[in-house]
Write an enzyme that holds these catalytic residues in place. Structure first.
Site, short mmCIF file in Angstrom:
data_model
loop_
_atom_site.label_atom_id
_atom_site.label_comp_id
_atom_site.label_asym_id
_atom_site.label_seq_id
_atom_site.Cartn_x
_atom_site.Cartn_y
_atom_site.Cartn_z
N HIS A 258 0.96 -0.96 -0.02
CA HIS A 258 0.07 0.24 0.08
C HIS A 258 1.06 1.41 0.02
O HIS A 258 0.41 2.05 -0.31
CB HIS A 258 -0.53 -0.03 1.44
CG HIS A 258 -1.49 -1.06 0.54
ND1 HIS A 258 -2.22 -2.67 1.76
CD2 HIS A 258 -3.00 -1.02 0.39
CE1 HIS A 258 -2.97 -2.77 1.26
NE2 HIS A 258 -3.66 -2.17 0.61
N ASP A 331 -4.69 -6.47 -7.71
CA ASP A 331 -4.95 -5.20 -6.63
C ASP A 331 -5.28 -3.74 -7.02
O ASP A 331 -5.01 -3.25 -8.37
CB ASP A 331 -3.66 -5.42 -5.49
CG ASP A 331 -4.08 -5.40 -4.39
OD1 ASP A 331 -5.47 -5.24 -4.35
OD2 ASP A 331 -3.74 -6.04 -3.59
#
Length: 613
Positions: A258, A331
């Protein structure tokens, strides 16, 4: 015959039918979308006819799955309107679907305001589908979610809360994993959510992994593969698309994709032995989609592009070597791991060139959408390449019935299917088989009938998907229901000296202290709390409610339990174990290293005590 049912639908018929259902979706209303006319469409011929009726923009839109703000598709509150305008350039989900011809949307709890209660989610689904069927070429939306259960849960109670992956790994039952997936899938389907980005197929061999940890079934590739396959079967038997993630494997990283671009240093042989088996098992089980990882794997692709953007990893390895023929989904494209080397306009184009089908959560949907359209018009991407991915996506929509039946849901069906007494009882039984007893000095557990006065202290994490509820009150209530008299003090993950002093003082006169811990590190004040409580001489029982590794940092506790999460089901189960109502049956799915010498194992995978030991 059935293959021709969709091909007979003219563009005019599609438009007319979309108009007829545009106002449907209120409570109890069932409308049949245009694509359900005649018999259910099967085979690719009818799907190719549908693709042939689409504009380039409509084809590109089918590839995108985006978030949005608000509890309603067309009437969110003003703060959500403002957020949508700021980040998506539209006021609501319906406008996003219309502007970008979206093939799918994803629901989140909390920050997006998508999930308030079950009936509201059903109404939101109907609003999304009304907007999708109002498109020039009406195609129902494929609504998705990250409902892994355990620590990564989007829809909370009263939906059934199943154990997360590592808890199921501790239970070691493929039957339980399959049942959990089937129940969870059936409840999602009742809400009109047909794509679940689960299960996690990563093998968590790094205890310091900041992003996977308890989301993984464990550290043994074979065991993880069996549980992944079972969950895939469970979800897909319930009519929901499963998604094994994160290819080619995110289990051995100390960085979070992230915020960074992690590097997996496994050799090719190590990748084949550790990371690949669960994905092979998922493919053998018929998994419909696989999610990419935003990380570098030099042994697979020396270019060091993120796997999401690597033709070698996605086309040569995943499709070529592993034989995967389903949908490849990225993702989230807002994650820093995929944005470190290329701009937001290049990432979606490069992902498609690498072999991706679905583009999830771009940070700027307008930039991403326009970039893909421009790449086709410039010749960098061919329209045939776009159509290849659209066909795969439409196959999924066809498989779950979106192209052959109504995409709408009703409150009545939600009430019948979600959070039923039977499902909740099954969840409790499965969860009780996952609670793991790591330490039990002098048979401290189960507590005897005379040991009724307890102090419950420690970390107090908020419930997954429910920001109004916390772990300590739930555990306290569960113990009280079993006949204990409890007092609780939420000391948190970083208690100060005054808080620790208050907890130690409150321990006076108690038969035992239950200390809830949450990710105890070497410098954590939670260690100080535990050591001070141990020094009182009162039996201290540690309950690690997230990672099971906490015990390596704690000394002197009389008993230690691992629950792998802190939902009601886990906390009820651990209370029943403490009270001796059920036997602890879980076995560690990961090894626990010693804190003072990580090269040595404190508890091996497979360790787990029972009350007979």
């Amino acid at each position: 015959m059935q293959d021709r049912s969709l091909s007979r639908l003219s563009r005019r018929t599609l438009l007319a039918s979309a108009t007829a259902v545009a106002g449907a979706g209120a409570l109890g209303v069932t409308a049949t979308p245009a694509l359900a006319a005649g018999r259910p469409a099967t085979g690719d011929a009818s799907l190719r006819d549908l693709i042939g009726s689409m504009s380039l923009e409509a084809k590109v839109g089918q590839l995108f799955v985006t978030y949005f703000y608000g509890h309603s598709a067309d009437n969110p509150n003003q703060s959500h309107v403002d957020a949508n305008l700021r980040e998506l350039g539209v006021r609501n989900a319906a406008e996003a679907i219309a502007k970008y011809h979206l093939g799918g949307v994803i629901y989140f709890s909390g920050w997006t305001g998508n999930i308030i209660d079950l009936h509201q989610v059903a109404d939101l689904t109907n609003g999304v589908q009304r907007a999708s069927l109002a498109l020039p070429t009406p195609v129902p939306s494929l609504i998705s979610i990250d409902q892994e259960h355990g620590a990564n849960t989007r829809i909370g109670s009263p939906a059934t809360q199943m154990p997360g992956a590592m808890a199921l790994g501790a239970g070691r039952s493929t039957s339980d994993a399959r049942t959990a997936g089937q129940i969870a899938g059936a409840e999602l389907a009742a809400l009109g959510i047909y794509q679940n980005f689960a299960p996690v197929a990563d093998v968590n061999v790094n205890p310091a992994n900041p992003v996977i940890n308890v989301r993984s079934f464990g550290a043994d590739p074979t065991a993880v593969g069996k549980l992944v396959a079972a969950q895939v079967q469970g979800y897909q038997r319930a009519g929901v698309i499963a998604c094994a993630k994160h290819f080619p494997g995110h289990g051995d990283t100390g960085a979070d994709s992230h915020t960074q671009l992690p590097v997996i240093t496994h050799t090719r042989e190590e990748w084949e032995r550790i990371d690949a088996p669960p994905f092979r098992a998922a493919i053998a089980a018929g998994v419909d989609s696989i999610m990419t990882a935003h990380l570098q794997v030099p042994a697979l692709d020396p270019s060091n592009d993120p796997a999401t953007l690597s033709p070698i990893i996605l086309t040569d390895v995943l499709r070529g070597e592993l034989g995967f023929e389903g949908v490849i989904v990225t993702d989230a494209l807002n994650m820093q791991g995929v944005r470190t080397k290329y701009g937001d306009d290049r990432v979606p184009v490069l992902a498609l060139k690498a072999g991706v089908d679905q583009l999830l959560f771009p940070p700027n949907i307008e930039v991403a959408f326009n970039a893909v359209v421009a790449a086709v018009r410039s010749g960098e991407l061919t329209e045939a390449r776009i159509e290849e991915s659209v066909l795969r996506i439409l196959r999924l929509k066809q498989k779950v019935g979106l192209l052959s039946g109504s995409p709408y849901v009703s409150h009545q069906e939600v009430d019948k299917a979600v959070g039923t007494r039977k499902n909740l009882a099954t969840a409790d039984r499965i969860t009780e088989r996952t609670t793991t007893l790591l330490v039990n000095k002098n048979d401290t557990l189960p507590l005897r009938s005379r040991q009724r006065k307890l102090l419950v202290v420690g970390a107090n994490p908020v419930f997954p998907a429910d920001a109004t509820r916390f772990a300590l009150p739930s555990l306290t209530a569960s113990l009280d229901d079993l006949g204990f008299t409890t007092t609780s003090i939420a000391t948190g993950r970083a208690p100060d000296t005054a808080t620790i002093d208050a907890a130690v003082a409150a321990a006076t006169g108690r038969h035992a202290v239950v200390v809830v811990t949450d990710n105890v590190g070497a410098t954590s004040a939670q260690r100080t709390l535990v050591s001070r409580l141990v020094a009182t001489g009162i039996p201290v029982i540690n309950v690690a409610v997230r990672n099971p590794y906490d015990i390596a940092q704690l000394s002197g506790v009389r008993a230690a339990l691992a629950t792998y999460c802190w939902t009601d089901a886990e906390l009820r189960a651990v209370a029943r174990v403490i009270a001796g109502r059920v036997e602890p049956r879980g076995k560690l799915p990961v090894p626990i290293q010693r804190a003072d010498d990580p090269a040595k194992v404190l508890f091996p995978a497979g360790h787990g005590l029972s009350y007979d030991d």
